[in-house]
Scaffold this motif. Structure first.
Motif, short mmCIF file in Angstrom:
data_model
loop_
_atom_site.label_atom_id
_atom_site.label_comp_id
_atom_site.label_asym_id
_atom_site.label_seq_id
_atom_site.Cartn_x
_atom_site.Cartn_y
_atom_site.Cartn_z
N SER A 83 94.23 39.43 27.22
CA SER A 83 95.09 39.96 26.17
C SER A 83 96.26 39.03 25.88
O SER A 83 96.72 38.95 24.73
CB SER A 83 95.61 41.34 26.59
N TYR A 125 95.06 36.52 23.48
CA TYR A 125 94.97 37.10 22.15
C TYR A 125 96.35 37.14 21.49
O TYR A 125 96.52 36.78 20.31
CB TYR A 125 94.39 38.51 22.23
N HIS A 145 90.44 33.62 17.38
CA HIS A 145 90.03 34.98 17.75
C HIS A 145 89.30 35.71 16.63
O HIS A 145 89.08 36.91 16.71
CB HIS A 145 91.25 35.78 18.20
N ASN A 177 96.16 45.44 24.34
CA ASN A 177 96.51 44.57 23.21
C ASN A 177 97.68 45.15 22.41
O ASN A 177 98.63 44.44 22.06
CB ASN A 177 95.31 44.37 22.30
#
Length: 921
Positions: free
Chosen positions: A771, A774, A413, A908
C-alpha cells in the motif's frame, strides 16, 4: 514363523472348538495383530519424515532471512567497485544463523537421510558465509576491489540451489506417500491439499528460474487449473472440528495465491516488462503466502486430524534461491489504436428457470470485471490531470528552463486485467451458452479500449522520461490527451451497454424467494443507486454543456426518507451483528441514506462551481455515487452468505446482482470546446429487477427540500504552537478520499515501522509495503517521505526523499523485512528528529507508526510526542492483526494525530487519508 508357532501353541489348547474353528479364529487374530503392527510401523515412519520436515523448515526460514542480506551485500560490493568510498560492513544479526542442533539430532535419530543432505549443504553455506564475514571485517576488499567477496556470494548462490534440490527430494517423498490415505475422509482431503500444494510450488520453481519478463500465459493457465482444484476444496465435506476450520483456512490461503497470480498478470504493463523486478516482487509475495499461510494451515489440518487415527506427513517449506540480479529488457510500443465497432444485439429470452448460484456468479463476474476497469480509469484520470497541469506549466517556460524541467507521467499502478477475461472466456460458454458470443464480444471490445489506454500511457511515459518535449514539441501529447477524451466516452457507452444486457439477463430468471428481506432491502437500495445515477447523468450534462439546469432533489430526499422510515420493515428478520463488525448488513443499508444526503447537499453547489469554471468538481459527484454503489455491492456480497457470520442464517444465500460504478469522463478538461457525448437522455431504467420497488413518497413540500439544502462542512484545524510555526489549514470532509492531491498541503511523512518477527505475516508488513508503494504513485514531486524501522534498535532506512524518486523509495520498501524484537522508544525519538529537520511550513508534517502489538512507550518518548504535537508534527498510529488498542488510541490523541486499525479492505484509503490530512491555506 516362530511367532506363529508360539501363538498356535497358546491358542489351540484353549480354543474349546474343533480344528477348523480354531484355525479360523487363529488366522483372524494373526491378521489383526499384523494390521496393528503395520499401522504402528507406518505411523512411526510418518513421524520420522515429519522430524526431517521440521528441520528442513528451520533451514528454509534461515535461508529466507539470509538471502535478503546477501543481496544487500552484493549491492554494496558492486557499489564499492564504482566508488571506493562506499563503506561495507558485516552485520552479524543479519548474517547466517546456526542450524538448530536439537531439530537436526531428532531428524538424524529418525534415520534422516534427507536431513543429513540438507545439513551438509547448509554447513557448506555456513563456511562460505564465515569466509565472507572475515573478508569484510578485515577489509580485504580494499586489495582486490571486492572481487573475492563477489565470487563468494556467487558460490553461495550455487550452494543454495543444491540445498533447494535436497529439500525437493524430501518433498517428492512426501508427495509419493499421499496415495496411502484413501479410506478415510480426512485422508482424501489431505491428498487434495497435497496436490494443490505441489501445483502451486510449480509457480515458485518457474519464478526461481525465470530470466525473461513474466510469462502471462503460464500464470493464467495455473490460475485456471487452481480454480478447478478449489471447486473440490470448497465442496461441503463432512469433517470434524477443528479440521474443517483449517481446511477453509487452507483454501483461503490458496485464494490469496490466486490473487497474487491475478495481480502479477494484471500489473504486468510496459513498465513492468522492462525488467525482472516485477516477477521478483511477485516471487517474494508468493513465497511469503505459500510458506507462512498455505503450508501453515496444512500443518494445522494434519495436527487436527491425528486424533482421528491418522498420521499424515507434513510438507516442507520452500527454500528460495539467492537471486542477485535484475535483467533489463527493451520493450517496444505497438501503436495499435482501438477501432470502435458496432456491438451485436443480445437477444434475451424470458426464462422459466429459477436463478441458480452458478448463473448468478457468472453474471456478477461481468459486473465485477467492469468495476475493476472503471476503478483503474478513475485512478488514471488523476495522473492524466496532473500531467496536463505540468504540461501547461512546461509550455510557459523558455527553452533553457525546459531542458531542466522534470516532466513526469506515472501510470505504474494502472492495471489492465487479463485473468478475469480468461475466466469469462472459459465459464460463459458453460453457464450462459445462449449469450456467450454477445457478452464475450462486448467484453473483449472493452478490453481493447483498456489496452489502448495502456499503450498511450506508455507513450506519454517515454515522452516525459526522455524529455522529448525539448526536441519534438507538444503536439503528440496533446493528441494523446484528446484521444483519452474520446476513449473515455466510448468506454462509458460500452460499459453501460454491457451492464444493461447483464441486468436484463438477470431479470429474465425468477428469484428463489421474492419475499426474502434481503431481496426486498436490496431492491430499495438498488432503486436509490439508480435514481442517483440518473441525477448524476443530469449533473454530467450540466458540467459538460456549462448550463445552469434546475435538477430536482425531491425524489432522492423521498427515497432517503423511505429507507430510514421503513428500515425495520425492509430488514425484518436480518440479523444485526454490530456497527463495528465488518460483516454487519445494517452498515451498508444505514450508510446509503447518509450518502444520499451528501449527494443532495452537493447538488446545491453546481451553479457556483460552474460560475468559477471548475469542471473538476464533477469528480466529487462521481465519488459520492460510486460510494453508494460500493454500499449496495457490499450488501449484495453479504447476501451471498459466504462469510462466517452467515453460516447459520437461513435467509442467506440470496442472488443479488451487483451494480456498476462510473467515472468522470471529462472532468477537469480545461480548454475543451466541443460538447461531449452525454448519456442523461438515455438514463437506465429505475425499476429494480425481480423485486417490487418500495413505495416512495413524493409529496414532500418545498420546505423539506429547503431544510436539506447544502452547506459544505469545513473543519477548521488551527494549531496553536510555541514557536513561529503558526499554520492554519482546512480539511474538507467531502473530498478527503480522492486520489488526487491537488489543493492539499505538501507532505513530510515519516513512516516508523515495527520490524519485529510477528509483523512477518501476509496481512501486516507485506500488506503495508504494497500500500505504501501505491501511495507513492499518487503523490507529487514536492511530497517527501522517510522510513525508519525499529527492531532491536532504530535505524533510518530512507532519508527524506521526493515522491518523484519512486524507484528509490520502492526499492527500500521492497527490502523491508521483519526480524528480531521491537524497541519503539528509540524509533520515536529518531522519527521526530527526522520530521523536525525536514519540517515543511504549512505542510502535513506527520509520523505514521505501524505495529501489530501493544508497544510500550516510555515517559521520555511521551514527552517528545506531546512537545512536537504543539509544534505542528502529528503522530498517527496504525495497528495490524487482532489487536485494537485503546491505549495507543490515547497516545495518538496526545500526538494530535489519528488511530487506525488496518485491514486489507481499508489500508489504501487510510494511507491516503493521512497523506491528505491538510488542505492548502
Amino acid at each position: 514363523m516362530l511367532l506363529i508357532e508360539g501363538l498356535n501353541n497358546i491358542f489351540i489348547p484353549y480354543s474349546g472348538c474343533d480344528m477348523y474353528q480354531s484355525n479360523k479364529y487363529f488366522l483372524l487374530f494373526v491378521s489383526l495383530l499384523c494390521g496393528v503392527l503395520y499401522s504402528n510401523a507406518y505411523a512411526q515412519d510418518v513421524a520420522d519424515i515429519n522430524k526431517q520436515v521440521a528441520f528442513s523448515n528451520e533451514i528454509a526460514a534461515n535461508i529466507t532471512h539470509h538471502n535478503s542480506y546477501m543481496k544487500h551485500l552484493y549491492g554494496q560490493l558492486n557499489g564499492y567497485k564504482d566508488d571506493s568510498r562506499t563503506r561495507i560492513t558485516y552485520e552479524i544479526a543479519r548474517g547466517m544463523k546456526q542450524a538448530d542442533g536439537y531439530l537436526y539430532n531428532k531428524a538424524v535419530s529418525a534415520g534422516g537421510g534427507h536431513a543429513q543432505k540438507i545439513k551438509q549443504h547448509y554447513d557448506e553455506l555456513t563456511n562460505m558465509n564465515n569466509n565472507l564475514a572475515a573478508y569484510i571485517k578485515l577489509e580485504d576488499y580494499n586489495s582486490d576491489h571486492g572481487d573475492q567477496g563477489l565470487r563468494l556470494i556467487d558460490e553461495m548462490q550455487t550452494e543454495v540451489l543444491n540445498l533447494s534440490k535436497a529439500r525437493k527430494e524430501l518433498c517428492d517423498l512426501v508427495y509419493s506417500r499421499r496415495s496411502n490415505y484413501s479410506n478415510h475422509i480426512s485422508g482424501k482431503v489431505y491428498r487434495l491439499m497435497i496436490d494443490v500444494v505441489d501445483h502451486e510450488e510449480q509457480i515458485l520453481r518457474y519464478l526461481d528460474a525465470a530470466s525473461e519478463p513474466l510469462d502471462e500465459s503460464l500464470m493464467v493457465k495455473s490460475y485456471l487449473e487452481t480454480a478447478e482444484k478449489l471447486l473440490e476444496l470448497d465442496k461441503d465435506i463432512a469433517l470434524p472440528y477443528p479440521a474443517n476450520m483449517f481446511l477453509r483456512s487452507f483454501a483461503s490461503g490458496v485464494k490469496n495465491l490466486q490473487r497474487i497470480k491475478q495481480r502479477a498478470v494484471d500489473e504486468n504493463n510496459f513498465a513492468a516488462q522492462r525488467s525482472t523486478r516485477h516477477s521478483q516482487d511477485v516471487y517474494k509475495d508468493f513465497l511469503n503466502y505459500f510458506n507462512n499461510d498455505v503450508l501453515a494451515f496444512l500443518e494445522s489440518f494434519v495436527q487436527a486430524s491425528e486424533g482421528k487415527g491418522l498420521k499424515m506427513s507434513l510438507y516442507p517449506k520452500y527454500i528460495p534461491l539467492l537471486k542477485l540480479r535484475e535483467n533489463e529488457f527493451d520493450v517496444r510500443i505497438e501503436p495499435r489504436p482501438f477501432t470502435d465497432r458496432k456491438m451485436p444485439k443480445t437477444e434475451i429470452v424470458q426464462q422459466s428457470l429459477v436463478l441458480d448460484r452458478i448463473t448468478y456468479q457468472a453474471l456478477n463476474s461481468y459486473v465485477e470485471a467492469l468495476n475493476v476497469r472503471t476503478r483503474a480509469l478513475l485512478h488514471l484520470q488523476n495522473n492524466i490531470r496532473n500531467f496536463r497541469s505540468s504540461l501547461q506549466t512546461l509550455q510557459k517556460r523558455d527553452e533553457a528552463s525546459r531542458k531542466t524541467y522534470k516532466l513526469r507521467f506515472d501510470y505504474d499502478h494502472f492495471m489492465v486485467p487479463e485473468v478475469d477475461m480468461a475466466l469469462l472466456r472459459v465459464n460463459t460458454p458453460k453457464v450462459l451458452p445462449a449469450y456467450s458470443s454477445s457478452l464475450t464480444i462486448q467484453m473483449e471490445n472493452i478490453q481493447e479500449i483498456m489496452l489502448e489506454y495502456e499503450r498511450l500511457c506508455e507513450e506519454l511515459s517515454v515522452y516525459s522520461e526522455n524529455k522529448l518535449f525539448v526536441t519534438a514539441g507538444f503536439d503528440r501529447p496533446e493528441e494523446i490527451l484528446n484521444r483519452f477524451l474520446k476513449l473515455n466516452e466510448i468506454y462509458e457507452t460500452r460499459k453501460e451497454q454491457l451492464y444493461s444486457d447483464v441486468r436484463t439477463i438477470y431479470s429474465s430468471y425468477s428469484l428463489p424467494d421474492r419475499s426474502n428481506p434481503w431481496i426486498i432491502s436490496s431492491g430499495a437500495l438498488l432503486h436509490a443507486t439508480e435514481i442517483s445515477k440518473h441525477k448524476l447523468y443530469l449533473i454530467r450534462g450540466a458540467f459538460a454543456e456549462d448550463s445552469r439546469p434546475t435538477i430536482s432533489t425531491d425524489t432522492l430526499l423521498a427515497i432517503r426518507r423511505d429507507l430510514v422510515s421503513n428500515q425495520s420493515e425492509y430488514m425484518k428478520g436480518i440479523q444485526r451483528i454490530g456497527r463495528y463488525h465488518g460483516h454487519c448488513p445494517y452498515n451498508p443499508y444505514e450508510d446509503m441514506p447518509e450518502r444520499i444526503k451528501v449527494f443532495v447537499d452537493k447538488m446545491g453547489y453546481i451553479s457556483s462551481y460552474l460560475e468559477k469554471g471548475d469542471k473538476s468538481k464533477y469528480a466529487d459527484y462521481v465519488y459520492v455515487y460510486n460510494d453508494m454503489v460500493e454500499k449496495y455491492n457490499k450488501f449484495a456480497e453479504l447476501g451471498r452468505g459466504e462469510v462466517e457470520s452467515a453460516e447459520n442464517d437461513k435467509l442467506r444465500p440470496v442472488f443479488i446482482l451487483y451494480q456498476t460504478s462510473t467515472f468522470a469522463p471529462f472532468a477537469g478538461e480545461e480548454g475543451r470546446t466541443n460538447t461531449p457525448h452525454t448519456a442523461h437522455q438515455n438514463a437506465p431504467a429505475t425499476t429494480p429487477p425481480n423485486a417490487d420497488k418500495p413505495a416512495v413518497k413524493t409529496n414532500e413540500t418545498n420546505e423539506m427540500a429547503e431544510t436539506h439544502k447544502s452547506h459544505q462542512q469545513v473543519i477548521r484545524d488551527t494549531v496553536y504552537i510555541e514557536t513561529v510555526r503558526t499554520d492554519t489549514v482546512y480539511l474538507h470532509e467531502g473530498d478527503k478520499d480522492f486520489t488526487s492531491f491537488e489543493g492539499y498541503a505538501t507532505n513530510n511523512l515519516v513512516f516508523l515501522l515495527d520490524a519485529s518477527g510477528s509483523m512477518d505475516k501476509p496481512d501486516r508488513l507485506p500488506l503495508l509495503k504494497q500500500s505504501m508503494s501505491y501511495l507513492i504513485s499518487l503523490m507529487r514531486a514536492e511530497d517527501e517521505i522517510s522510513i525508519i524501522i525499529y527492531s532491536g534498535k532504530a535505524k533510518l532506512a530512507l532519508k527524506p526523499t521526493s515522491a518523484a524518486e519512486s524507484d528509490v523509495i520502492n526499492q527500500v520498501i521492497a527490502n523491508l523485512s521483519s526480524e528480531g524484537r521491537s524497541n519503539v522508544n528509540d524509533g520515536i525519538e529518531l522519527a521526530y528528529k527526522v520530521a523536525d529537520k525536514n519540517y515543511k511550513r504549512g505542510g502535513n508534517n506527520r509520523i505514521i507508526v505501524a505495529t501489530d502489538g501493544e508497544i510500550q512507550i516510555g515517559k521520555s518518548a511521551m514527552n517528545i510526542i506531546e512537545k512536537f504535537a504543539r509544534q505542528d508534527i502529528q503522530l498517527t498510529i496504525f495497528t495490524f492483526g487482532n489487536v485494537e488498542s485503546d491505549r495507543l488510541r490515547s497516545v495518538s490523541e496526545v500526538g494530535h494525530g489519528n488511530y487506525r486499525h488496518i485491514t486489507r479492505q481499508n489500508v489504501n484509503g487510510q494511507l491516503i487519508r493521512e497523506a491528505k490530512a491538510k488542505r492548502l491555506q
